[in-house]
Every structure is written in C-alpha cells, then in structure tokens.
Design a protein around this motif. Sequence first.
Motif, mmCIF file in Angstrom:
data_model
loop_
_atom_site.group_PDB
_atom_site.id
_atom_site.type_symbol
_atom_site.label_atom_id
_atom_site.label_comp_id
_atom_site.label_asym_id
_atom_site.label_seq_id
_atom_site.Cartn_x
_atom_site.Cartn_y
_atom_site.Cartn_z
ATOM 1 N N CYS A 1 0.125 31.422 -17.076
ATOM 2 C CA CYS A 1 -0.235 30.111 -16.525
ATOM 3 C C CYS A 1 -0.460 29.170 -17.704
ATOM 4 N N PRO A 2 0.606 28.579 -18.217
ATOM 5 C CA PRO A 2 0.459 27.735 -19.408
ATOM 6 C C PRO A 2 -0.535 26.604 -19.179
ATOM 7 N N PRO A 3 -1.371 26.314 -20.194
ATOM 8 C CA PRO A 3 -2.318 25.205 -20.042
ATOM 9 C C PRO A 3 -1.573 23.902 -19.824
ATOM 10 N N LYS A 4 -2.135 23.072 -18.985
ATOM 11 C CA LYS A 4 -1.494 21.779 -18.702
ATOM 12 C C LYS A 4 -1.692 20.860 -19.891
ATOM 13 N N GLN A 5 -0.619 20.228 -20.273
ATOM 14 C CA GLN A 5 -0.677 19.272 -21.371
ATOM 15 C C GLN A 5 -1.028 17.910 -20.792
ATOM 16 N N LYS B 1 -8.921 37.689 -27.217
ATOM 17 C CA LYS B 1 -7.804 36.865 -27.704
ATOM 18 C C LYS B 1 -6.493 37.294 -27.038
ATOM 19 N N ALA C 1 -6.627 36.163 -23.426
ATOM 20 C CA ALA C 1 -6.453 34.704 -23.330
ATOM 21 C C ALA C 1 -4.989 34.331 -23.526
ATOM 22 N N ASP C 2 -4.343 34.954 -24.505
ATOM 23 C CA ASP C 2 -2.923 34.678 -24.743
ATOM 24 C C ASP C 2 -2.078 35.125 -23.554
ATOM 25 N N LYS D 1 -8.909 31.657 -15.918
ATOM 26 C CA LYS D 1 -8.839 32.240 -17.264
ATOM 27 C C LYS D 1 -10.125 32.956 -17.655
ATOM 28 N N TYR E 1 -3.032 35.355 -20.411
ATOM 29 C CA TYR E 1 -3.250 34.424 -19.298
ATOM 30 C C TYR E 1 -2.481 33.121 -19.539
ATOM 31 N N ASP E 2 -2.502 32.636 -20.779
ATOM 32 C CA ASP E 2 -1.779 31.399 -21.092
ATOM 33 C C ASP E 2 -0.273 31.560 -20.918
#
Length: 63
Positions: free
Chosen positions: A50-54, A40, A43-44, A18, A46-47
């Motif tokens: 590749c969604p951030p891991k919860q 911003k 970053a959005d 990221k 990229y998320d």
Amino acid sequence: MIVEGVNFVESACVPMGKENFISEFSEVFWLDRPIEDRRKILADAYDMMCPPKQGKKKPPKGN
C-alpha cells in the motif's frame, strides 16, 4: 506478497493499517533479528503493498 520468506496476504494486511500491521507481526517473524530491523522490514513490506500517498504540491504563487 513474499518478503524474506514470509508470505503476506495483501487483502488481509492492507486494511489493518501500517501501525497495526507492524505491531501485530513484529513479535512473530524474524525473531533472530533486532526488533528495529523487524519493524523496518514490516514497514517496507506494508509500503510495497500500500504505497504511501504522495501529497500534491501546490504550484508557486504568481509574480
């Protein structure tokens, strides 16, 4: 993935990480916008690729 008219190749972007992704492209796209807005959007994007891991929530300790 197309974000605001820019086509990102997910297979090439995700391995970058990221922070590297944002730094590589923040001075390339949407130059008519403030740098904070560009970061911003990147970053959005990229998320979305590749969604951030919860993190797993630990169950509460028993009584």
